[in-house]
Every structure is written in C-alpha cells, then in structure tokens.
Scaffold this motif. Sequence first.
Motif, short mmCIF file in Angstrom:
data_model
loop_
_atom_site.label_atom_id
_atom_site.label_comp_id
_atom_site.label_asym_id
_atom_site.label_seq_id
_atom_site.Cartn_x
_atom_site.Cartn_y
_atom_site.Cartn_z
N VAL A 70 0.82 -1.10 0.27
CA VAL A 70 0.14 0.41 -0.02
C VAL A 70 0.87 1.50 -0.27
N LYS A 71 0.93 2.25 -0.75
CA LYS A 71 1.66 3.46 -0.90
C LYS A 71 0.72 4.82 -1.67
N PHE A 72 1.16 5.36 -1.46
CA PHE A 72 0.95 6.72 -1.61
C PHE A 72 1.62 7.50 -2.53
N GLU A 73 0.55 8.01 -3.99
CA GLU A 73 1.69 8.48 -4.87
C GLU A 73 1.38 9.59 -5.43
N SER A 74 2.19 10.81 -4.76
CA SER A 74 2.01 12.60 -5.60
C SER A 74 1.60 12.44 -7.25
N VAL A 75 0.65 13.34 -7.62
CA VAL A 75 0.04 13.08 -8.92
C VAL A 75 0.54 14.79 -8.95
N GLY A 76 1.45 14.92 -10.43
CA GLY A 76 1.56 16.24 -11.55
C GLY A 76 0.32 16.41 -11.91
N PRO A 77 0.30 17.45 -12.54
CA PRO A 77 -0.63 18.53 -13.63
C PRO A 77 -0.76 17.42 -15.01
N LEU A 78 0.18 16.86 -15.48
CA LEU A 78 -0.23 15.72 -16.84
C LEU A 78 -0.75 14.81 -16.56
N ALA A 79 -0.10 13.87 -15.90
CA ALA A 79 -0.36 12.78 -14.99
C ALA A 79 -2.11 12.47 -14.42
N ALA A 80 -2.07 14.05 -14.09
CA ALA A 80 -4.13 14.31 -13.21
C ALA A 80 -4.79 14.44 -13.96
N VAL A 81 -4.47 14.88 -15.21
CA VAL A 81 -4.85 15.19 -16.74
C VAL A 81 -5.96 13.65 -16.62
N ARG A 82 -5.02 12.67 -16.83
CA ARG A 82 -4.68 11.40 -18.10
C ARG A 82 -6.00 10.76 -17.01
N LEU A 83 -5.23 10.78 -15.73
CA LEU A 83 -5.87 10.05 -14.30
C LEU A 83 -7.17 10.20 -14.51
N GLY A 84 -7.23 11.78 -14.60
CA GLY A 84 -8.91 12.53 -15.09
C GLY A 84 -9.73 11.58 -16.02
N ALA A 85 -8.37 11.64 -17.27
CA ALA A 85 -9.73 10.90 -18.47
C ALA A 85 -10.41 9.36 -18.53
N GLU A 86 -9.52 9.44 -17.60
CA GLU A 86 -9.45 7.13 -17.49
C GLU A 86 -10.63 7.57 -16.42
N GLU A 87 -10.77 8.56 -15.55
CA GLU A 87 -12.12 8.27 -14.91
C GLU A 87 -12.52 8.28 -15.53
N THR A 88 -13.16 9.32 -15.80
CA THR A 88 -14.14 10.08 -16.92
C THR A 88 -14.89 8.90 -17.90
N TRP A 89 -13.49 8.26 -18.31
CA TRP A 89 -14.19 7.21 -19.37
C TRP A 89 -14.77 5.69 -18.83
N PHE A 90 -13.81 5.42 -17.82
CA PHE A 90 -14.42 4.34 -16.96
C PHE A 90 -15.62 4.63 -16.46
N ILE A 91 -16.18 5.67 -16.53
CA ILE A 91 -18.32 6.05 -15.86
C ILE A 91 -18.58 5.91 -17.37
N VAL A 92 -18.59 6.10 -17.91
CA VAL A 92 -18.55 5.97 -19.31
C VAL A 92 -19.62 4.73 -19.68
N GLU A 93 -18.38 4.18 -19.56
CA GLU A 93 -17.81 2.09 -19.82
C GLU A 93 -18.75 2.06 -18.96
N ARG A 94 -18.58 1.85 -18.10
CA ARG A 94 -19.76 1.56 -16.88
C ARG A 94 -21.08 1.79 -16.89
N THR A 95 -21.77 2.74 -17.29
CA THR A 95 -22.60 2.96 -17.48
C THR A 95 -23.47 2.78 -18.37
N LEU A 96 -21.81 2.66 -19.53
CA LEU A 96 -23.08 1.91 -21.46
C LEU A 96 -22.88 0.38 -21.09
N SER A 97 -22.55 -0.24 -20.23
CA SER A 97 -22.61 -1.78 -20.05
C SER A 97 -23.37 -2.03 -19.25
N TYR A 98 -23.79 -1.22 -18.20
CA TYR A 98 -24.94 -1.14 -17.38
C TYR A 98 -26.70 -1.08 -18.45
N ILE A 99 -26.49 -0.27 -19.30
CA ILE A 99 -28.02 0.39 -20.08
C ILE A 99 -27.34 -1.30 -21.25
#
Length: 383
Positions: free
Chosen positions: A246-275
Amino acid sequence: MGSSVFASLNDLGWGFFGYLVPFLFVLTIVVFFHELGHYLIAKLNGIRVDVFSIGFGPEIVGFNDRSGTRWKLSAIPLGGYVKFFGDENAASVPDQNAVAALSEAERRQTFPGQPVGSRAAVVAAGPIANFLLAIVIFAGIFMLHGKQVTTPRVDAVQAGSAAEAAGFVAGDVILSIDGRKIESFADMQRIVSGAAGQTLRVEVERGGVVQSLQVVPTLREIKDNFGNVHRVGVLGISRSMSPGDVKFESVGPLAAVRLGAEETWFIVERTLSYIGGVVTGREAADQLGGPIRIAQVSGQVATAGFVALLHLTAVLSVSIGLLNLFPVPLLDGGHLLFYAVEAVRGKPLSERAQEVGFRIGFALVLMLMIFATFNDILHLTSS
C-alpha cells in the motif's frame, strides 16, 4: 406531545435543506457548464444569444451583458437553456416566420442560418463541456490528494467463493483481466464489479510463474456507508494491506489530467455496460434514478465533505453529458442525428418529420423521467 411534533418537523425541515442545498449545488454546476459549452461555440460561430438561463420558469434574478444576452436564474432549478436569436422558445425551436422576415445579415446571426457543421458543433459542445468539467474535477482531486495504489495481491480467498472455484490462492498477484493490465487492486475491482455472470480470463503471478485462470464473478448486494444497496460482481478475495503493498503517490498536472480522463471514460464505459445489461436482461432497471435519488445522494455525500461532493458533481456531469448524446430527438444526440441525415441528404428533414421525431423524443424522455421517479419513490420507501 407538542414539543415532540415540533422537534420532528424541525428535523424534517433540516433534513430537507440538507438534501436540497447540495443537490442545487451539484446540479447548478453541471447545468451551467453544459449550457456554457453551447453558448461559447455559438458565440464563436457568430450566433446571437438572447438568454442564458439556469432553471426554467419565472426569472428570480438576472442581468444583461454588453452583447445583449440576458443571464438569469429561474425558479425551477431542474435544468437550463440557451435561447438563440430567432428561437421561438427555450427548446431552441426556430420561429420560422420571424426568421423569414429577417435580413440576410440578421439571419446569419440565427442558429438555423448556420451551416450544418456549425450547428452540430454548437449542439455537441454541451455534452463535451460536461466531459471536460469532469476531467478537470477529477484531475484536481488527484493533484490535491494524490493516488493510493494497492498492489493487486490476494491476501485471502473466501470459502465457497467464485475465486476459490477458479483456483485463486493467497499470495497471487493479478496481472491482467481479459488482456487489460491491472496495476492496483482498485483496477481489478472496477472490472469485476460490472462483470457479474461473465467469464473473465485472469492472469496471475504465483511464485514467479504466470498462470491463467478463468473466473465468473458472483452477483452480490452490498451496502455503502450511507446504507444504499448496490448490486456488483465479486470474486471473494481480500486485498493485502501489508506496508509494502500500500502506497500513496503524488500526481503532477499532466498525470492528473490523464487519470481524470481515465476516470471519466470508466464512468462512460460502466454506464453503457449497465444500459446494455438492462436491454439484454442481465441487469435490473431499478438502479436507474431521477432527481429525488440525486438529491438524496447529494445530501448523503455532502456529509463526507466538499471533495466528495465535487466527486459526485464530476460523476453526474459525465452521466448528463452521456445521456444527452443518446440519439433521441429532443436531446442533443437527437439533434446531431438530424444533422447527420441532413449532411448525407444535402438538405434537412422536413418540418413534419422533425416535429414527429421531437414528439416521439419527448414521450421517451417523459417515460424515462416517470420511471426513474417511480424507482426513486420505491427506493425511499424501502430504505
């Protein structure tokens, strides 16, 4: 008895406002950015905007900017709209007689006077703004709090579970699921939670050797911290919480945007899968919620802090952006469908065809709202 009744009414009142204020906060932000997307691209295309409203109905407060746009807050806070020059109403239905009476220069400032590509860009900008808002919020949360990474190592396997039947043992490190690389225990949970009843091919590292297992997640009802019941797929394993895993990693601006995009895509993917699961019968439609459920969840999440409420705002923003892209007349996706047909045909559909389409779309949206509200009421009465 009188004081007891007063206390109950007082608690009810505070409970109501405890739901209402977070709900309005979340919904106002999401609606504002959705309509802002339409507004900004419309202005870029030279379209005159008469009204920018958060909410419907009578105006509560507002002002006119230098371009003549009326910015206002209206009495019914369940949405919003941008009304363009030449529109007949808040639904952006053009006033054909008024547009026909305009000069050529004025007609170029109306929405119908734009090329089909420009009109499509204005319509698509609303949902896109919702996705961008979500990415920015998620990125900000990652930058502020960093990212917890838990090695996808199996600490224990529950007796009689899907994992035991598949041959998982304590100490296994999950490497991939159906070819998707797994970097943390949370990555594994996300895939498994939406795959109940489906066969997954899982690669694990065991004693330095990679092995392939097949597992079918079991559908289980779990309660969150607020008592809400969710049906998710589970394997029946627990994570390793040893210091090295178990570890905590600091996240820089570019990595944060990438993770934000991945999080957004996950919600889209999960929603479409549910529908898709609802359509095929794999999922129950009782998880669909409306304004009442959103208000309830907003109030619950608000008790966990402002960051949690922002996270909910991002999730709702993705959901509304995705919903608006469905090819249903009346929604943004329905408009885009009409524009695609217009681009192929070289001319728009007849007014009659569009009117029929919008009536069908209105009926579908109304039925969805009634169904979602019915689910909300059942959820409240059963909780």
